[in-house]
Design an enzyme around this catalytic site. Structure first.
Site, PDB file in Angstrom:
ATOM      1  CG  ASP A   1     -46.701 -32.136 -55.675  1.00 59.00           C
ATOM      2  OD1 ASP A   1     -46.924 -31.763 -54.505  1.00 59.00           O
ATOM      3  OD2 ASP A   1     -46.384 -33.294 -55.968  1.00 59.00           O
TER       4      ASP A   1
ATOM      5  N   GLY B   1     -42.148 -44.708 -58.016  1.00 57.74           N
ATOM      6  CA  GLY B   1     -43.549 -44.422 -57.709  1.00 57.74           C
ATOM      7  C   GLY B   1     -44.420 -45.490 -58.318  1.00 57.74           C
TER       8      GLY B   1
ATOM      9  NE  ARG C   1     -44.393 -33.930 -51.782  1.00 57.37           N
ATOM     10  CZ  ARG C   1     -45.188 -33.103 -51.090  1.00 57.37           C
ATOM     11  NH1 ARG C   1     -44.896 -32.797 -49.852  1.00 57.37           N
ATOM     12  NH2 ARG C   1     -46.277 -32.618 -51.640  1.00 57.37           N
ATOM     13  CG  ASN C   2     -42.089 -32.419 -55.628  1.00 58.71           C
ATOM     14  OD1 ASN C   2     -41.544 -33.524 -55.731  1.00 58.71           O
ATOM     15  ND2 ASN C   2     -43.400 -32.273 -55.564  1.00 58.71           N
TER      16      ASN C   2
ATOM     17  CE  LYS D   1     -37.737 -36.444 -63.634  1.00 54.52           C
ATOM     18  NZ  LYS D   1     -38.848 -35.491 -63.588  1.00 54.52           N
TER      19      LYS D   1
ATOM     20  CB  VAL E   1     -35.856 -40.927 -60.674  1.00 62.39           C
ATOM     21  CG1 VAL E   1     -34.689 -40.036 -61.071  1.00 62.39           C
ATOM     22  CG2 VAL E   1     -37.178 -40.211 -60.921  1.00 62.39           C
TER      23      VAL E   1
ATOM     24  N   GLY F   1     -43.621 -44.913 -62.442  1.00 56.62           N
ATOM     25  CA  GLY F   1     -42.334 -44.529 -62.999  1.00 56.62           C
ATOM     26  C   GLY F   1     -41.220 -44.626 -61.998  1.00 56.62           C
TER      27      GLY F   1
ATOM     28  CG  LEU G   1     -31.412 -41.529 -58.013  1.00 55.45           C
ATOM     29  CD1 LEU G   1     -31.320 -40.356 -58.976  1.00 55.45           C
ATOM     30  CD2 LEU G   1     -30.394 -41.383 -56.888  1.00 55.45           C
ATOM     31  N   GLY G   2     -35.514 -43.258 -56.845  1.00 56.74           N
ATOM     32  CA  GLY G   2     -36.869 -43.193 -56.329  1.00 56.74           C
ATOM     33  C   GLY G   2     -37.811 -43.923 -57.258  1.00 56.74           C
TER      34      GLY G   2
END
Ligand code: ACK
Length: 301
Positions: free
Chosen positions: A162, A34, A166-167, A56, A39, A37, A31-32
Site C-alpha cells: 500500500d 479507521g 498518504r502512507n 496505535k 492512531v 483501529g 490523529l486518524g
C-alpha cells in the site's frame, strides 16, 4: 556479511526492553481513525524526558484475527533495525487487553497533504524562496528518501502492498518515513480505498498483476512507487485523473499508462515508465531507483 551484521543487530533489537507501563503514556488528540483501529498523539514519559509519540491501538470491535495481526505488526517492528526513512518503534504496552504500539511521531503529517499544502508555492526555477516553498530538489529528495525506505523494506523481504503518498509520513526536517507496512491496511483509516469483495484495494496505486491476478511482490511495490513519483510531481493529485475505477482497469489492461505531468522532467517520467512495465522483472529495483534519484537530485542543485 550484510546478513550476519543485520542478524546480530536484530538480536540486539530483540533484547531491547520495549514494554513500558501504560501509566507513562498520556493520550492527546486522535490523529486518524479507521474501521478497527486508531492512531492517537501521545506523550511518553521516561526517566530523562517526555517525548511526543504516535500511539496505535485497536477499537473495541476488532476481532481475534485483527488482534493477532496487530501483535504480529509489533513483533515485526521489534526485529527491525531503525532506519531514518521508516517510522520506527519506540515502545509498547501489551500487558492489558487494549495493547498500544508506540511509534515515532511525524509532526508534518502525511506526504500527500504536505504536497497539497505547498501548492502555489513551489519554485520550479531557482527563484527566491520562503519557508513554505518546495523546490524541485526538495521533491527529488522526497522521492529519493522514499526509495531508500522501500529499499530497506525490500531487503527485509517485506512487501508493503500500500505504498502511496498518504502512507509516507513527514518527520521534523522534512524526513520522509514509510509507514503502515506489514499490517491490514484498512485498520487505521478509511479514505481512498475501493471496496472489492471484502478487502479494500488501493486500485490506482496497484500494479497490473495485482489487479488481475491478486499478486503482490516487491516488484508490485515498485509499480506503486512509480505512482508515488507521479503524486510527488503533481503535488498530490489523484492518479488517473478524470478516469473512473472501471476505466483505469480497462485502460491499464490495453496498455495505457499515465502521461507525463506538466513540470515533470523527461528523466523522471522515464523512471515512472520503467516502474509501470507490464513484466514485473523489467522494473527497476529500489536500490537502482534510489541511485538514479540521487543522481537527478545532485544534478538539480
Ligand atoms: O494522514 P494522517 O494525517 O497521518 O492521518 C493518519 C492517521 O494517523 C491514521 O494512520 C496519522 N499517523 C499515523 N502514524 C503517525 C505518526 N507516526 N505520526 C504522526 N501521525 C501519524 C496519519
Amino acid at each position: 556479511a550484510m546478513a550476519t551484521g543485520h542478524g546480530e543487530y536484530a538480536s540486539v533489537q530483540q533484547l531491547r526492553r520495549w514494554e513500558v507501563p501504560k501509566g507513562n503514556v498520556r493520550l492527546d488528540q486522535t490523529l486518524g481513525s479507521g474501521h478497527f483501529g486508531l492512531v492517537v498523539k501521545g506523550f511518553l514519559k521516561s526517566e530523562q524526558a517526555t517525548q511526543v509519540v504516535a500511539v496505535k491501538m485497536l477499537k473495541g470491535n476488532a476481532d481475534k484475527q485483527q488482534k493477532k495481526e496487530f501483535l504480529d505488526e509489533l513483533e515485526l517492528m521489534k526485529t527491525m533495525v531503525p532506519h531514518p526513512n521508516i517510522v520506527g518503534l519506540i515502545a509498547c504496552c501489551t500487558k492489558s487487553d487494549k495493547p498500544f504500539i508506540i511509534v515515532e511521531y511525524c509532526s508534518l503529517g502525511n506526504l500527500r497533504d504536505y504536497l497539497l499544502s505547498s501548492r502555489g508555492s513551489v519554485i520550479y526555477a531557482n527563484l527566491a524562496a520562503n519557508s513554505l516553498t518546495l523546490t524541485c530538489s526538495d521533491l527529488l529528495s522526497f522521492a529519493w528518501q522514499c526509495a531508500r525506505g522501500m529499499s530497506y523494506l525490500a531487503n527485509h523481504k517485506l512487501v508493503h502492498r500500500d505504498l502511496a503518498a498518504r502512507n509516507v509520513l513527514m518527520g521534523d526536517g522534512q524526513v520522509c518515513k514509510i509507514s503502515d507496512f506489514g499490517l491490514a491496511r484498512d485498520v487505521y483509516r478509511t479514505k481512498q480505498y475501493l471496496k472489492m469483495g471484502k478487502a479494500p484495494l488501493p486500485l490506482r496505486w496497484m500494479a497490473i498483476e495485482s489487479i488481475f491476478e491478486g499478486v503482490t511482490t516487491t516488484k508490485s511495490d515498485v509499480w506503486s512507487f512509480g505512482v508515488l513519483l507521479w503524486e510527488i510531481v503533481t503535488l498530490g493529485a489523484i492518479p488517473y485523473p478524470a478516469m473512473s475505477k472501471d476505466e483505469v482497469i480497462e485502460q491499464l489492461r490495453i496498455g495505457y499508462r499515465m502521461t507525463k505531468p506538466s513540470f515533470c522532467s523527461d528523466e523522471l517520467y522515464a523512471i515512472m515508465w520503467q516502474c509501470w512495465q507490464t513484466d514485473p522483472e523489467s522494473r527497476p529495483t529500489f536500490l537502482e531507483l534510489g541511485k538514479t534519484l540521487h543522481r537527478l537530485k545532485t544534478a538539480q542543485k
